[in-house]
Design an enzyme around this catalytic site. Structure first.
Site, mmCIF file in Angstrom:
data_model
loop_
_atom_site.group_PDB
_atom_site.id
_atom_site.type_symbol
_atom_site.label_atom_id
_atom_site.label_comp_id
_atom_site.label_asym_id
_atom_site.label_seq_id
_atom_site.Cartn_x
_atom_site.Cartn_y
_atom_site.Cartn_z
ATOM 1 N N GLY A 188 0.764 -1.241 0.000
ATOM 2 C CA GLY A 188 0.000 0.000 0.000
ATOM 3 C C GLY A 188 0.789 1.282 0.000
ATOM 4 C CD GLU B 59 0.971 -9.317 1.890
ATOM 5 O OE1 GLU B 59 0.073 -8.643 1.336
ATOM 6 O OE2 GLU B 59 0.737 -10.345 2.537
ATOM 7 N N PRO B 60 5.174 -5.189 -0.211
ATOM 8 C CG PRO B 60 7.431 -4.593 -0.361
ATOM 9 C CD PRO B 60 6.487 -5.547 0.334
ATOM 10 N N GLY B 61 4.408 -3.730 -3.344
ATOM 11 C CA GLY B 61 4.372 -3.975 -4.779
ATOM 12 C C GLY B 61 4.817 -2.718 -5.484
ATOM 13 N NE ARG B 62 0.530 1.883 -6.171
ATOM 14 C CZ ARG B 62 -0.575 1.830 -6.935
ATOM 15 N NH1 ARG B 62 -0.589 2.420 -8.100
ATOM 16 N NH2 ARG B 62 -1.659 1.207 -6.508
ATOM 17 N NE ARG C 279 -1.998 2.234 -11.648
ATOM 18 C CZ ARG C 279 -2.039 3.455 -11.191
ATOM 19 N NH1 ARG C 279 -1.546 4.447 -11.913
ATOM 20 N NH2 ARG C 279 -2.556 3.716 -10.013
ATOM 21 C CE1 TYR D 223 -8.096 0.682 -10.196
ATOM 22 C CE2 TYR D 223 -6.022 0.793 -11.380
ATOM 23 C CZ TYR D 223 -6.996 0.056 -10.738
ATOM 24 O OH TYR D 223 -6.854 -1.298 -10.634
ATOM 25 C CB CYS E 252 -12.885 1.765 -30.982
ATOM 26 S SG CYS E 252 -11.899 1.787 -32.466
ATOM 27 C CD GLU E 253 -14.079 0.841 -24.374
ATOM 28 O OE1 GLU E 253 -14.567 1.624 -23.538
ATOM 29 O OE2 GLU E 253 -14.301 -0.359 -24.409
#
Ligand code: LLP
Length: 431
Positions: free
Chosen positions: A248, A284-287, A323, A327, A355-356
């Site tokens: 987090g 539990e670091p990710g980012r 992302r 987000y 195409c969005e």
């Protein structure tokens, strides 16, 4: 030979003579050989982020489990595994990746709300440090499988501290509105129930309140609640030797700003709350490790100039980096070459080819007037980039590369579109 003029974004992404480098490798050189879009990671950055975090936690009994979901490329996992990192996995697939990267089972924690029979069995057979369990039926299932294998399954129960992490609602996990964990007020009973099962061994407690958290306070509030709950659990006779505090830690998505949370301050806060409990803290670091260790390199397809608005259409789309679309994340764009048309600026929206209407990366950005074929780098793309990509619009998954000083290697190659299409089959009655 003249000395190269350098400008640093940080120690790993540097402009030399106006050209962007990843460590000692020029991005233009790569892009002249590999078709954009592609991801490129810096080994030195991955190492530095891991080591910085570990060093800040030096005086605390702790262990680190890289969150594989943030970047699961085997080469990235290998870099971290060679530094001694454990892995936090959330599927059988991630478990197998960790194993393939050389991480032994006793350094793997298994999180997630919906672990299946096959996944639990795989981890029990291959070895596991702990399952972070999230519900009573899951505990019963793990007990049953462990018993049938003649093993004891180590578990930590993920509790939900009901704390608002003050982050984007789609990446908030620790409030009672979320599907994650067991509410604190019923957790004691769940511990009691689990302790009565023969093939379960309770080893600790677990929580994770959300991702991209930019303030210490929500962490602190949650950890204080957990610390007092641990005391209660111990009074009831449960052996709680580990507290897994999840991931987090937020990062800066701007090249001009420092990370929002100082890891030194984070470590001091942890020590204040948990040291009296003499407990191992698992993170539990990710980012925090992977996020700013990677770029997404793209090129301009067209500059579409309009009366009201200009659009810079690039060859990376929301299928390659999701992302911004889901987000509202803002990723900074960096020129790969700073020499380009610097006095001729335009204001444009940077958009992908999908195409969005949500395939938009940035609105109203001031840019040097770019033309078809010019390269751009998207910053902070190392976490939740490649892993969340898809083949939407029948665009094959894009390559990933890694740089280590002057070495560069493709670590996932782009499949041929024919290979992608070949996976489909027309049933015999339609032939
Ligand atoms: N542990 C657990 C149990 C998690 O659910 C997560 C992330 C982590 C650790 C790692 O969190 P980190 O240190 O990376 O914040 N796709 C979203 C982020 C989703 C995070 C899901 N869980 C994004 O692109 O922002």
């Amino acid at each position: 030979m003249s000395e190269k003029r350098t400008k640093k974004i940080n120690d790993f992404f540097i402009y030399k003579n106006n050209n962007l480098y990843v460590e000692d490798v020029s991005v233009i050189n790569i892009a002249n050989n590999i078709k954009t879009p592609f991801y490129v990671y810096s080994t030195a950055s991955l190492r530095r982020r891991y080591i910085d975090l570990a060093t800040s936690l030096n005086n605390i009994k702790h262990s680190l489990y890289f969150s594989v979901k943030s970047n699961s490329n085997l080469a990235v996992l290998r870099v971290l595994s060679l530094l001694g990192s454990g892995m936090d996995v959330v599927s059988g697939g991630e478990y197998l990746r960790a194993q393939k990267a050389g991480v032994p089972g006793y350094k793997v924690v298994f999180s997630g709300v919906g672990k299946t029979y096959d996944e639990i069995k795989l981890a029990l057979n291959g070895g596991i440090r702990q399952f972070n369990v999230e519900s009573i039926p899951e505990i019963i299932m793990i007990n049953k499988i462990a018993s049938s294998l003649g093993k004891k399954a180590p578990i930590s129960i993920r509790v939900n501290p009901d704390v608002d992490a003050q982050t984007h609602e789609k990446i908030m996990t620790g409030t009672s509105e979320n599907k994650f964990g067991i509410p604190l007020n019923s957790a004691l009973e769940v511990y009691k129930m689990a302790s009565e099962l023969n093939s379960i061994e309770i080893v600790g407690i677990d929580l994770h309140i959300g991702s991209q958290i930019t303030d210490l306070l929500p962490f602190e509030t949650a950890f204080i609640k957990i610390a007092s709950f641990i005391e209660k659990l111990r009074e009831e006779g449960h052996s709680i030797d580990r507290v897994d505090i999840g991931g987090g830690l937020g990062i800066s998505y701007s090249t001009k700003e420092e990370d929002p949370i100082s890891v030194d301050k984070f470590a001091i806060m942890l020590s204040k709350i948990f040291s009296k409990l003499n407990i191992e803290i698992q993170l539990e670091p990710g980012r925090f490790i992977s996020g700013n260790s990677g770029l997404l390199i793209t090129s301009v397809v067209y500059l579409k100039e309009g009366t009201n608005k200009n659009f810079l259409i690039i060859d990376a789309g929301m299928n390659d980096l999701l992302r911004p679309a889901i987000y509202d994340a803002e990723h900074e764009f960096l020129p790969v070459s700073e020499t380009k048309n610097n006095d001729n600026k335009i204001v444009a929206d940077i958009v992908g080819p999908i195409c969005e209407s949500s395939d938009v990366f940035s609105k109203n950005i001031i840019l040097p007037k770019m033309t078809s074929g010019d390269f751009l780098a998207i910053y902070s793309a190392g976490a939740y980039g490649a892993v969340m990509s898809s083949e939407y619009n029948s665009r094959p998954l894009i390559p990933e590369l890694i740089v280590d000083e002057n070495l560069v290697s493709v670590i996932r190659s782009r499949p041929k579109i024919e290979e992608v299409i070949k996976r489909d089959q027309i049933p015999y009655w339609l032939r």
